[in-house]
Scaffold this active site. Structure first.
Site, short mmCIF file in Angstrom:
data_model
loop_
_atom_site.label_atom_id
_atom_site.label_comp_id
_atom_site.label_asym_id
_atom_site.label_seq_id
_atom_site.Cartn_x
_atom_site.Cartn_y
_atom_site.Cartn_z
CG LEU A 203 -32.95 6.38 -16.83
CD1 LEU A 203 -33.86 7.53 -16.58
CD2 LEU A 203 -33.36 5.13 -16.85
CG HIS A 235 -23.14 16.43 -16.74
ND1 HIS A 235 -24.34 15.38 -16.98
CD2 HIS A 235 -22.02 16.02 -17.04
CE1 HIS A 235 -23.56 14.32 -17.13
NE2 HIS A 235 -22.22 14.45 -17.31
NE ARG A 291 -29.26 26.81 -7.36
CZ ARG A 291 -29.50 26.62 -8.77
NH1 ARG A 291 -30.12 27.54 -9.46
NH2 ARG A 291 -28.73 25.77 -9.40
#
Length: 448
Positions: A203, A235, A291
């Protein structure tokens, strides 16, 4: 309820867990490496145990040492925090086998969601929308070429066991696919010991939207709204806000209902975060984190719910203390991750804190283990503080955050505070018109 919890982590998250335990009347045990002997959570905990030398593999990833520390201190439960062993199914199993409670989901759910191919398969089965892509691992060049043509370029090659952007490569045309797969495999093998990869549609300008869920494993499941985590560099998340400037109440309710139904079908227990790419009004599941998240405080600020406290309660066998209709979203919250790194070169900057002053005032929270004289070690993640600000509106929140950043004093090392000031001054952020590529382009001089 537990009487004593061992915190198997370090830094700001260990301190955050300690504070929740103290407010619940639960004693804490801090484990630490020799490099963290003077850490704030070690100083504040009721007991502390040194579990090894600085290297994480010899201390915070040393499962026998952590279990031994729990045994000798008489802990009832172990909280893994985030990172390190928090999503290690084998560790969760070992904790339970040795008679302690693992404060988190079941090992089976950790294992399922830790493998991205399995996670996507499970997501499809429970009705979550996924990015178009391969049903499983890519096993050969011919199969990859066929898949690439079916999906349509550009395609993203992703490591099955990856994370943090490692093991990810983009192929914008068919002649780039072989190289992208080879590079992703090599990265994945080096980082995770598993070179399995898969393909999905790339995308071009999505946002990264995640939903916080809480489930008690006894039929109770709620979502606590979304966080926008699109501001990333390589990232890695840098700044998060809640709610997202790109979603309205209808979109939030729509995806929230689907996620709650999916988590109920899975029979999941504990905190969890469902992560999506969001583009052109559509959500696409990418992964689930089983988590506590670094960015959990902004959800706490807009809901008034203590997520760590609820996580501990659920692990003790209690049911959720609230229902979906009890959740109210109030105002806006933003979190800045303050890292020990140069704001332009991003080179890590460990060293001694010579002067420290935390910002304060209405709506300002800082989660940090820093104090004057503290030595930031070079062995771990560069995150040293989280500055969290809450306001009645997004504009009030941004104004308050600018003020708080100006008040924040961290001397003796470099930090990325200047980068956060730059982000807050940029029209694209002010208008909420950003995506997952925006910050990289700002840093590279392509955005304002």
């Amino acid at each position: 309820m537990f009487e004593k919890i061992l915190i198997a982590n370090r830094g700001e998250i260990a301190l955050r867990i300690h504070r929740a335990c103290r407010e619940m009347g639960i004693a804490t045990v801090a484990v630490h490496s020799t490099a963290d002997a003077d850490a704030m959570h070690v100083r504040l905990a009721d007991e502390s145990v040194c579990i090894g030398p600085p290297a994480a593999r010899d201390s915070y990833l040393n499962m026998p040492a952590i279990l031994s520390a729990a045994t000798i201190t008489g802990a009832d439960a172990i909280h893994p925090g985030l990172g390190f062993l928090a999503e290690n199914a084998a560790f969760a199993e070992m904790v339970e086998e040795h008679g302690f409670t693992f404060i988190g989901p079941s090992p089976d759910h950790i294992r399922m969601m830790g493998d991205k191919i399995q996670a996507k398969r499970a997501a499809r089965e429970v009705g979550l929308p996924c990015v178009p892509g391969s049903e499983g691992a890519v096993l050969g060049d011919e199969a990859a070429l066929k898949l690439g043509r079916e999906i349509g370029y550009p395609v993203l090659v992703k490591a099955s066991g990856g994370g943090g952007g490692r093991g990810m490569q983009v192929a914008r045309a068919e002649n780039e696919l072989h190289r992208a797969i080879a590079t992703a495999r090599a990265e994945a093998k080096s980082a995770f010991g598993n070179d399995t990869v898969y393909l999905e549609k790339y995308l071009d300008r999505p946002r990264h939207i995640e939903l916080q869920i809480v489930a008690d494993g006894q039929g109770g499941v709620v979502h606590l709204g979304e966080r926008d985590c699109s501001l990333q560099r390589r990232h890695q998340k840098v700044l998060e806000e809640a709610p997202s400037p790109s979603l309205n109440a209808a979109a939030r309710d729509r995806i929230g209902a689907r996620v709650v139904e999916a988590i109920h079908k899975l029979g999941y227990r504990s905190l969890g975060t469902i992560e999506f790419l969001y583009q052109d009004g559509e959500f696409y599941f990418i992964e689930m984190n089983t988590r506590l998240q670094v960015e959990h405080p902004i959800t706490e600020e807009i809901t008034g719910i203590d997520l760590v406290r609820e996580q501990i309660r659920i692990a003790s066998g209690a049911k959720l203390s609230f229902a979906q209709e009890d959740v109210r979203f109030e105002g806006h919250a933003i979190e800045c991750r303050i890292n020990a790194e140069h704001p332009e070169t991003f080179r890590p900057s460990p060293g001694t804190i010579t002067n420290y002053h935390a910002p304060g005032g209405p709506g300002v929270r800082i989660d940090s283990p820093l104090y004057a004289g503290y030595k930031v070690p070079p062995f771990y993640d560069s995150l040293i503080a989280k500055l969290i600000v809450h306001g009645r509106t997004r504009n009030e929140c941004m104004m308050r955050l600018r003020r708080a950043l100006d008040e924040c004093v961290i001397e003796g090392i470099d930090t990325n505070i200047a980068l956060h000031r730059r982000v807050l001054a940029a029209p694209g952020f002010i208008d909420g018109l950003y995506d997952i590529h925006w910050l990289e382009e700002l840093v590279g001089g392509k955005k304002g």
